[in-house]
Scaffold this active site. Structure first.
Site, PDB file in Angstrom:
ATOM      1  N   GLU A   1       0.834  -1.187   0.000  1.00 16.57           N
ATOM      2  CA  GLU A   1       0.000   0.000   0.000  1.00 16.57           C
ATOM      3  C   GLU A   1       0.874   1.244   0.000  1.00 16.57           C
ATOM      4  OE1 GLU A   1      -2.320  -0.613   3.507  1.00 16.57           O
ATOM      5  OE2 GLU A   1      -0.781   0.187   4.850  1.00 16.57           O
TER       6      GLU A   1
ATOM      7  N   GLU B   1      -5.179  -0.624  10.486  1.00 20.16           N
ATOM      8  CA  GLU B   1      -5.536  -1.996  10.822  1.00 20.16           C
ATOM      9  C   GLU B   1      -6.360  -1.981  12.101  1.00 20.16           C
ATOM     10  OE1 GLU B   1      -1.928  -4.145  11.406  1.00 20.16           O
ATOM     11  OE2 GLU B   1      -1.405  -3.116  13.264  1.00 20.16           O
TER      12      GLU B   1
ATOM     13  N   PHE C   1      20.181  -1.070  18.842  1.00 18.58           N
ATOM     14  CA  PHE C   1      19.039  -1.622  19.569  1.00 18.58           C
ATOM     15  C   PHE C   1      18.919  -3.139  19.432  1.00 18.58           C
ATOM     16  CE2 PHE C   1      18.064   2.806  18.782  1.00 18.58           C
ATOM     17  CZ  PHE C   1      17.559   3.245  19.997  1.00 18.58           C
TER      18      PHE C   1
END
Length: 729
Positions: A241, A329, A389
């Site tokens: 999308e 969503e 991280f």
């Protein structure tokens, strides 16, 4: 094998038990729409099909409702906090999730063994698995969550967009179908126009998602997202999308009973993300006005009604600079960040989920939902910000949650405004098998500024030793002018930390706090030594403190044997000193060799932690980051200038695994010439695919592992040919 928690509590930390009881009382007091029930009319016993902090959080509400709980656990979680907190516990298999927490048959068997009438799924694992719900229903066991239709419809990103559009919800432009091949990826991406978002149809939690700005990134993102989706969800269907550049991520909490009653509980701001994973959330959003809030809420309720929703759920949306919003969503489960909504509305969402699952109608109407104050949540992860991280695995050698520290030592914060949802205690293991989140730290205040300050001080009071954490990074974000002003988007971390995060850059005032604090700590230690030996020390001994490349000459006016009265009554003592000739007075409370140093400079309070006393100085934590301050006598400082520095080890000719995990692929061969930045291997850790790239232009000499191998942190994966020197050439 059924194991009752009473059998295990002998090895459980009493401090953690007491902390959970206190937290339960605090949890109950912050809900306006809940009460204690001596005789509940819902379920006698609920099985919690999860682990860690969400399992513990659900058990607290069950206890409030006088409902007994059953924990499930893997073999490595036999002494975990959630296992021991429950009334009963059942081992459902080995450590890997697919052999334990994802085993539907064993969970149903555990329900039958213990007489559990309902299952609370939490989030992750089986929380959005319609087959799990179906099999529970077939065995007359209630699922505390929505029905299979809603889960199936909203769990499929392709179908959910179609349904949202039919329900009148704004949707993001994109291809409403499954993308199956590299050729389709390129064709559709170019038709939509870059940038595009490639994501798993069954995905969530930041897994199976990649942003692509060109054809190369589209193909790489398609491959990696497909692998992650297969590993995490058992479903590798992908969609594409349009990527809304620089939006805010806003989500609406909904609550429905499946009987025609649906409400929305305002919004949550979730824009501070890294790799599509939320890090810092707040409610409400500083960007949303009442008109936009109502419009988003109405669309969220419309979607929930369209899929016959019941229970708590979240409709996630993206909103641009024009305040146009689009459906992203719907998560058919409780969200990780649900506590911030609970704080501003006074609604215990877990309690409401239990009531709805038992067949009750909602007692709340939309007019009953308030918006009071401001709440913020920090997700505290075991990860190393200084190494991009990467997950940090190990044992929690020392663990003190903020409320415990504040209750004993510090009066600045209102404990009712601080909540720590955790599922660990001291000596808990952070395992490679599960998500690295240690806890959720939530702060509440009347204003956004107040919530930021409350959260910052709580983070400063949070002691975690044994693994690296992201506390320093979160603390730095809270100090960032752009964050404080509310000017944020999903690109905040990308834009403000383009080179990653090393540690907080101290301001002039913070450096003064650091140096004065370390000097006070050092003098407190000396005072203790002379007090124990009953010696008087009248003479002042100057010191040299070194931080970074700057030195500070320290002189103190007090005698070591004295305990001067502070000017600020909240603190125990005062020291007057000279720092590079300037007079400084610091009030403080500090017990030698303990973690906490509470200081006050010019009436501004701050918290510092002593991480480690070393032979030549102190490693301390200040504003969330660790700093080493060398402490020497003038003579020692003079001699140290002539000491040779130790040479660092040359690692340019090897590639090491930056984390413990599993080798998914080796993408080069021995003898192959490779270029800097080229993908050479993929390592999976905690269900995330991590690409390892060539550090330079070189030739692969030896490959020491193969796909499927488990590797430890810093384990050598491959060796490169050393570069030839001029003499060799």
């Amino acid at each position: 094998k059924l194991v009752t928690s009473n059998m295990l509590r002998s090895v459980f930390s009493k401090n953690q038990l007491f902390a959970n009881i206190k937290d339960l009382n605090k949890l109950s007091s912050c809900y306006a729409f809940s009460k204690n029930y001596s005789n509940n009319k819902y379920f006698d016993k609920i099985l919690i099909a999860n682990r860690g902090e969400i399992a513990c959080r659900a058990m607290k509400t069950c206890k409030k409702l006088n409902i007994k709980t059953v924990a499930i656990h893997s073999e490595v979680d036999s002494a975990a906090v959630h296992t021991l907190m429950a009334d009963e516990a059942v081992c459902v298999g080995p450590a890997p999730s697919n052999e334990s927490y994802l085993r539907i048959d064993r969970i149903i068997e555990a329900c039958k063994m213990t007489g559990a009438q309902a299952v609370f799924p939490g989030y992750g694992f089986l929380s959005e698995n319609p087959q799990f719900v179906k099999q529970l229903e077939e065995n007359d066991i209630k699922f505390i969550g929505p029905g299979t239709f809603a889960i199936t419809a909203m769990g499929d990103k392709i179908e959910s967009k179609k349904l949202a559009k039919e329900a009148g919800v704004n949707v993001i432009p994109g291809f409403l179908g499954e993308v199956k091949s590299d050729e389709e990826v390129l064709k559709i991406a170019n038709e939509i126009g870059y940038p595009v978002m490639i994501k798993a149809s069954a995905g969530g939690g930041g897994k199976g998602m990649r942003i692509a700005w060109n054809d190369k990134e589209a193909l790489e993102g398609f491959k990696l997202s497909k692998q992650e989706a297969s590993s995490s969800f058992g479903d590798d269907r992908m969609l594409i999308e349009k990527f809304i550049d620089n939006p805010r991520h806003i989500e609406i909490q909904v609550l429905a009973d499946g009987k025609g009653n649906t409400v929305y509980l305002n919004e949550r701001e979730c824009s501070i993300q890294r790799r599509n994973q939320k890090v810092l959330e707040e409610a409400p959003s500083s960007y949303i006005d009442e008109q936009t809030r109502e419009a988003m809420g109405i669309q969220a309720v419309a979607l929930a009604d369209a899929v016959q929703y019941k229970s708590a759920g979240t409709v996630e949306m993206l909103i641009d600079r024009n305040k146009d919003f689009y459906f992203l969503e719907m998560n058919t489960r409780l969200q990780v960040e649900h506590p911030v909504s609970e704080y501003i509305t006074g609604v215990d969402l877990v309690e409401q989920m239990i009531k709805v699952a038992s067949g009750e109608e909602l007692e709340l109407t939309q007019n009953d939902i308030p918006l009071n104050g401001w709440a913020m949540e920090a997700r505290v992860y075991a990860e190393d910000p200084q190494r991009n991280f990467l997950p940090s695995i190990g044992k929690l050698e020392r663990y003190i949650e903020p409320n415990q520290a504040l209750e004993e030592n510090y009066e600045d914060l209102n404990q009712d405004n601080i909540r720590c949802d955790s599922g660990v205690t001291q000596l808990s293991d952070i395992s490679v098998y599960y998500d690295p989140m240690i806890s959720k730290l939530i702060a509440y205040s009347d204003t956004r500024e107040g919530a930021i300050n409350e959260l910052a001080q709580a983070l400063d009071s949070y002691v975690i030793r044994g693994v690296k954490t992201n506390i320093g990074f979160i603390r730095d974000v809270l100090e960032h002018p752009r964050y404080i002003s509310g000017d944020i988007s999903t690109k905040f971390i990308e834009e403000e930390y383009p080179d990653g995060f090393q540690r907080h850059l101290l301001t002039g005032r913070e450096k003064k706090e650091l140096i004065a604090g370390v000097a006070a700590i050092h003098y407190s230690h000396i005072r203790r030594k002379y007090s124990v030996s009953e010696q008087d020390f009248e003479e002042d001994v100057p010191l040299i403190l070194t931080y970074g490349d700057k030195q500070y000459e320290i002189g103190i006016e007090n005698n070591y044997g004295e305990q001067p009265e502070p000017t600020d009554e909240e603190f125990e003592t005062e020291i007057k000193m000279h720092i590079n000739g300037r007079k400084v007075s610091i009030d403080y409370t500090y017990e030698p060799y303990q973690e906490y140093f509470y200081g006050s400079l010019s009436k501004k309070h701050y918290i510092m932690q002593l991480v480690e006393e070393q032979y030549n100085g102190y490693l301390v934590q200040h504003v969330g980051s660790e700093f080493f301050v060398k402490v020497e006598s003038p003579a020692a400082n003079l001699y140290s200038q002539f000491m040779k520095e130790k040479k660092s080890v040359d690692l340019t000719n090897v590639l090491q695994s930056p984390m413990p995990g599993k080798i998914i692929s080796i993408d080069v061969e021995e003898g192959e010439a490779i270029n800097v930045g080229q993908e050479v291997a993929v390592v999976e850790a905690m269900k995330m695919q991590n690409v390892l790239r060539a550090p330079k232009d070189t030739i692969v000499k030896n490959i020491l592992v193969k796909p499927g191998d488990d590797v430890s942190v810093k384990q050598t994966i491959m060796e490169f040919e050393p570069e030839k020197t001029q003499s060799e050439e």
